[in-house]
Design a protein around this motif. Structure first.
Motif, short mmCIF file in Angstrom:
data_model
loop_
_atom_site.label_atom_id
_atom_site.label_comp_id
_atom_site.label_asym_id
_atom_site.label_seq_id
_atom_site.Cartn_x
_atom_site.Cartn_y
_atom_site.Cartn_z
N GLY A 14 0.72 -1.55 0.00
CA GLY A 14 -0.61 -0.16 -0.20
C GLY A 14 0.90 1.13 0.36
O GLY A 14 0.75 1.97 -0.81
N TYR A 15 2.08 1.26 0.55
CA TYR A 15 2.41 2.47 0.86
C TYR A 15 3.71 2.86 -0.70
O TYR A 15 4.08 4.01 -0.55
N LEU A 16 3.52 1.93 -1.62
CA LEU A 16 4.94 1.84 -2.53
C LEU A 16 4.01 2.57 -3.38
O LEU A 16 3.94 3.37 -3.95
N LEU A 17 2.07 1.84 -3.48
CA LEU A 17 1.76 2.32 -4.75
C LEU A 17 1.25 3.70 -3.89
O LEU A 17 0.84 4.61 -4.93
N ASN A 18 0.93 4.41 -2.62
CA ASN A 18 0.31 5.74 -2.75
C ASN A 18 2.10 6.42 -3.17
O ASN A 18 1.88 7.76 -3.79
N TYR A 19 3.12 6.00 -2.81
CA TYR A 19 4.46 7.28 -3.18
C TYR A 19 4.91 6.86 -4.45
O TYR A 19 4.58 7.33 -5.58
N PHE A 20 4.19 5.62 -5.46
CA PHE A 20 4.35 5.62 -7.28
C PHE A 20 3.50 6.09 -7.44
O PHE A 20 3.88 6.54 -8.80
N LEU A 21 2.17 5.79 -7.27
CA LEU A 21 1.00 6.78 -8.37
C LEU A 21 -0.01 7.72 -7.96
O LEU A 21 -0.22 7.83 -8.29
N VAL A 22 -0.03 7.68 -6.57
CA VAL A 22 -0.34 9.01 -6.07
C VAL A 22 0.38 10.34 -5.49
O VAL A 22 0.06 11.15 -5.91
#
Length: 524
Positions: A80-88
């Motif tokens: 979840g943290y990686l998705l926030n960092y790279f997508l959001v």
């Protein structure tokens, strides 16, 4: 013909094979089902994005803000943290809306994903009933509007164990591949999702004991299944046993170190009962009842292997976490991966009602009535959640304090990271026991600058919420402080999210030593 008989015999010997095939149900037209699911997706989109960025952060969301800014793969739950960092992060600020965007998206995606999985397991009509209940579920909407990884956990948990089951049972390589990929992603989203395969693995071992092992081992599918189970077991031991050990050690080293001011734990046994009751309450009792009845009817009348599989997916994680709770605190959030089982069972139960209600006209009246009862049970919570977000309004409290605090004032609060986020430049200390409060008042008096002590604390609303009476905390506050404000919005369910703000002016408090016996942790 001989080859065909051998193939049929082989299928019957595969674990999770079909002993009782599902009873054919009245099929809906493909276009009708697609239209209904599309409508549910639109409804889910509206329910999960309405007020999405309106509510302030709450305690655990602050960890998402911290870890999404600097994600690390060695984190036990990095996905979840990686998705926030790279997508959001490249497109939106990581604020109340930005951090909740992906949870809401995964909450919406869970609707068609659950329908597709459920349709393969129990049929189209049952899948539609279950998807309807999931769409309006207050629990799922809450997690879809929470800046954490739980809606992602639900989304992946609604796919991977059932895809693995279908892949093994029906020799569907595509389903097996989907199950493996989503399973890896699920354990990267949160380690607790690995527990979903614990129950089916035990069933598989038990089934192999009951069969002629040599005969089963001659099957290619059986050999691959055993190899897969062994690989999963090794990966679990290597990655997650140390995680569990460090988790227990951290709670032992820092008991009561969480952000929430919680009530003292109940004695063993009673604690586990409360844990299960809180889980049932979060789902609503009618949903749990018809979900369990639906699985029972599957076992009794239609598809016994599927019913055993569903029961094992739910029972094993619940039992395991109850055992772990005897040793260390366990959040009710960790039970979320088991929730899809009850929606599958509920959909199956409503579908069965539709089949047996031939004497009713119209036939949909009985299942629609039961579905309405289930939805109505969660309606007060759903309405209330749209009033206050099911969280304390620390943002409003910070704004109120900013206008009244003087230089040198000291602030104590429940959820101190949240209040400090909305009071930049102010050190907010954790509210736990009276001793630090008395020490701060003593230091303010010694300084002689007339500074005040401020306390921001939840108002106790019912027996299972914050308890300020333990350790003498509330007695000290009532004796030395003045209630200056109460903030919150009335709800129509049992939960109430009122914050109280106290000001403790300079004075001559009793010696610190006089209250040392009361300065004990409030517990978890």
């Amino acid at each position: 013909m001989a080859g065909r008989r051998e193939k049929e015999t082989e299928v019957r010997e595969i674990p999770f094979s079909t002993e009782m095939r599902p009873r054919p149900t009245e099929r809906l037209g493909g276009s009708t089902a697609t239209l209904l699911v599309s409508g549910l997706v639109v409804l889910a989109l509206a329910l999960r994005f309405w007020h999405l960025g309106d509510w302030n952060f709450q305690a655990t969301e602050m960890f998402t803000l911290r870890d999404s800014a600097t994600p690390q793969f060695q984190n036990p739950r990095p996905l979840g943290y990686l998705l926030n960092y790279f997508l959001v992060r490249p497109f939106l600020p990581l604020d109340e809306f930005g951090l909740r965007l992906l949870p809401a998206v995964f909450g919406v995606l869970a609707i068609p994903a659950f329908y597709l999985v459920c349709r393969r397991l129990v049929g189209t009509r049952a899948a539609l009933f279950g998807t309807l209940l999931l769409t309006v579920s207050p629990l799922h909407i809450l997690y879809s509007q929470l800046a954490r990884y739980w809606s992602l956990v639900f989304f992946l948990s609604a796919i991977y164990p059932y895809a693995l089951y279908l892949g093994i049972r029906e020799r569907d390589r595509r389903a097996l591949a989907v199950g493996l990929v989503t399973g890896v992603l699920a354990v990267l989203a949160h380690p607790v999702t690995i527990l979903l395969v614990g129950g089916p693995a035990l069933l598989l071992v038990g089934r192999l004991r009951g069969e002629h092992v040599a005969g089963v081992w001659n099957q290619k599918t059986a050999r691959w299944t055993v190899l897969l189970v062994l690989i999963v077991a090794v990966l679990v031991a290597v990655r997650f046993v140390p995680v569990l050990q460090s988790w227990i050690a951290e709670h032992d080293k820092h008991p009561g170190s969480g952000q929430f001011l919680l009530r003292s734990p109940a004695p063993p046994g009673l604690k586990q009962i409360f844990y299960i009751l809180a889980y049932v309450e979060s789902l609503t009792l009618p949903l749990v009842l018809i979900g369990a009845l639906g699985i029972y009817l599957l076992w009794k009348e239609r598809d016994r292997p599927l019913a055993l599989f569903l029961a094992s997916v739910a029972v094993f994680p619940i039992a395991f976490l109850c055992l772990v709770s005897l040793r260390t605190p366990v959040s009710i959030y960790y039970l979320l991966p088991t929730v899809p089982v009850f929606f599958i069972g509920a959909g199956s139960f409503l579908d069965r009602l539709f089949e047996i209600s031939r004497e009713f006209r119209p036939r949909w009246l009985l299942p629609a009535t039961v579905a309405a009862v289930v939805i109505a049970a969660g309606a007060p919570t759903l309405i209330s959640d749209y009033r206050d977000g099911r969280r304390f309004n620390f943002r409003a409290a910070a704004k109120w304090l900013e206008q009244r605090m003087a230089p040198g004032d000291v602030v104590f609060s429940d959820q101190p990271m949240v209040l400090a986020h909305y009071l930049p430049g102010t050190q907010v200390q954790r509210l736990r026991v009276p001793a630090p409060l008395m020490q701060s008042v003593h230091e303010l008096n010694q300084a002689g600058r007339g500074g005040a002590l401020w306390i921001v604390a939840p108002a106790p609303s019912h027996a299972f919420r914050t308890n300020l009476k333990r350790s003498g905390l509330i007695s000290w506050i009532y004796e030395h402080c003045q209630l200056r404000n109460t903030m919150g919005v009335g709800r129509v369910d049992l939960r109430q999210e009122y914050l109280q703000i106290y000001r403790c002016p300079p004075g001559t408090p009793p010696p610190i030593e006089a209250h040392q016996d009361s300065a004990q942790p409030t517990g978890l």
